[in-house]
Design an enzyme around this catalytic site. Structure first.
Site, PDB file in Angstrom:
ATOM      1  N   ASP A  38      49.796  36.396  44.383  1.00 40.11           N
ATOM      2  CA  ASP A  38      49.197  37.910  43.672  1.00 40.11           C
ATOM      3  C   ASP A  38      49.109  37.716  42.331  1.00 40.11           C
ATOM      4  OD1 ASP A  38      48.782  40.630  43.521  1.00 40.11           O
ATOM      5  OD2 ASP A  38      50.835  41.240  44.082  1.00 40.11           O
ATOM      6  N   ASP A  84      42.135  41.268  41.306  1.00 39.01           N
ATOM      7  CA  ASP A  84      43.185  41.372  41.882  1.00 39.01           C
ATOM      8  C   ASP A  84      43.235  40.809  43.358  1.00 39.01           C
ATOM      9  OD1 ASP A  84      46.013  42.428  42.788  1.00 39.01           O
ATOM     10  OD2 ASP A  84      44.950  44.082  43.706  1.00 39.01           O
TER      11      ASP A  84
END
Ligand SMILES: *[C@@H]1O[C@H](CO)[C@@H](O)[C@H](O)[C@H]1NC(C)=O
Ligand SMILES: *[C@@H]1O[C@H](CO)[C@@H](O)[C@H](O)[C@H]1NC(C)=O
Ligand SMILES: *[C@@H]1O[C@H](CO)[C@@H](O)[C@H](O)[C@H]1NC(C)=O
Length: 407
Positions: free
Chosen positions: A101, A282
């Site tokens: 992430d 992201d």
């Protein structure tokens, strides 16, 4: 197994100057990552991405948001695909599968109650801090420890969270947080102002890699091939790079500037979609997200109609044949997302509640607040991304998938 290698140039340098003591600071560590598709039930990818976007937006503006309880009905961190890194923690080591992430920065384990953090690890040290992070579509709370963390052959001392409770994670053990270090502020108690060095920071400070550089190569979905990926710590991933790297400085505009955020202008044909917007890259977002006004320009330009089952735009075959690339202007350079790169992988249509022979666009609208856009897997599976916290910039390079028609 992860590979530890030296870049060719540093190796040649080492050989050439062998007689003199030199510090080899160009070490590179390549860590393979595995993509999994979460196929349990039909996922509303758009809703999940919207929950994520609302978190990113709030968290980037307000540090206190990190610990607010924000109950969310959807019990999953990510919509369809996630990329996992295998990490071993403690002595003796326990193995964990962690979500890669770039939009958060705490690393933690224990989401699977049957595979908790081992507090009896010989290298475990309690930090006397509780830790708590809310992700918009998931959260965890527990205690923060220092322990030994290994990616196969390389090991670092790393502060990690041990979840006592986690919500929204299935089939994974936690998160490998690769966002900017300051995003960890506000997650510890009582050390609320303390930033937790990320694995990239520690790999540099403990001499494993020469610079705080991370390359992320994420292969796209293919019907007949398990597309995986590689995280390259300390260098550009020249193995998977098929073009020059275009860099954009981290934007000064908040909240994007709290993440791997950049300024860019997006256009489609003669239509300007995002005009010098500040948005983010992201790996926790599935689609390419635009705010409502930008999305409407895109919808009109492509002729897409909103499909109520998937929440995505759908286009006809002839509209698909007319589809133009999306052009991203980054500084003086442009890169493009091909027409095929803008559509949802057709072999996964039914997994999101769509019809097998339809064409859906993987560009969706969300209430992005002050964020100008979010580039999720739709984009990241077509470009290698480089995260450089020293030069404070994000790089983009073509891969062999940039112009492929696999979707
Ligand atoms: C949770 O961990 C246990 C023990 O390692 C493992 O057998 C099980 O498959 C894991 N569950 C999931 C959903 O990954
Ligand atoms: C992190 O936060 C500190 C203190 O708020 C600030 O001085 C520093 O510039 C920030 N670092 C980055 C890279 O933004
Ligand atoms: C990004 O755009 C904003 C708003 O136009 C501007 O203030 C800033 O200087 C630009 N560049 C960077 C690197 O933030």
């Amino acid at each position: 197994m992860p590979l530890v290698s030296l870049t060719l140039s540093s190796l040649l340098f080492a050989i050439a100057v062998n007689a003199n003591p030199v510090i080899l600071d160009q070490a590179t560590v390549a860590v393979p990552i595995t993509r999994i598709t979460q196929m349990e039930g039909i996922r509303n990818v758009v809703q999940l991405d919207r929950a994520r976007a609302s978190y990113l937006n709030a968290r980037g503006t307000d540090q206190s948001f990190a610990q607010d309880p924000h109950p969310n009905e959807e019990p999953i961190f990510n919509g369809m695909d996630i990329y996992l890194a295998q990490v071993a923690v403690g002595t003796p080591p326990t193995s964990y599968s962690l979500i890669v992430d770039t939009g958060s920065s705490n690393t933690w384990v224990g989401a699977n109650k049957s595979n908790p953090y081992n507090v009896f690890s010989e290298t475990s040290k309690y930090t006397f801090n509780a830790v708590n992070v809310n992700y918009g579509s998931g959260s965890f709370a527990g205690n923060e420890f220092d322990d030994q963390v290994s990616f196969g052959s390389f090991s670092i001392d790393q502060s990690i969270g041990a979840a006592a409770a986690a919500r929204g994670f299935r089939g994974v053990d936690g998160i490998l947080g690769l966002g900017p270090t300051n995003l960890t502020k506000g997650t510890l108690k009582p050390d609320i102002e303390k930033a937790i060095p990320t694995v990239v920071d520690n790999a540099v400070s403990q001499g494993i890699i020469g610079s705080p550089l991370l390359s992320a190569y994420l292969e796209p979905n293919q019907a007949n091939h398990q597309g995986n990926g590689v995280l390259t710590f300390g260098a550009l991933d020249n193995t998977n790079r098929a073009g020059e790297v275009i860099y954009a400085p981290i934007t000064q505009t908040l909240p994007a500037g709290a993440y791997w955020g950049i300024n860019q202008t997006t256009s489609y044909g003669s239509h300007k979609i995002v005009n010098n917007g500040a948005g983010i890259v992201d790996t926790g977002t599935t689609l390419l997200l635009l705010d409502e006004p930008s999305f409407q320009v895109y919808q009109q330009a492509t002729g897409g109609t909103l499909d109520s089952k998937t929440g995505l735009l759908t286009i006809s075959k002839s509209q698909y044949e007319q589809l133009l690339p999306l052009i991203f202007q980054i500084g003086d350079h442009t890169i493009q997302l091909s027409p095929n790169g803008q559509i949802w992988p057709r072999f996964q249509n039914t997994a999101i509640g769509g019809e097998q022979d339809k064409i859906y666009l993987a560009v969706a609208s969300a209430d992005l607040g002050e964020l100008g856009f979010i580039l999720g897997f739709t984009f990241l599976q077509r470009y290698l991304t480089v995260y450089d916290s020293e030069a404070r910039r994000v790089g983009f390079a073509a891969t062999r998938f940039t112009f492929s028609n696999i979707n």
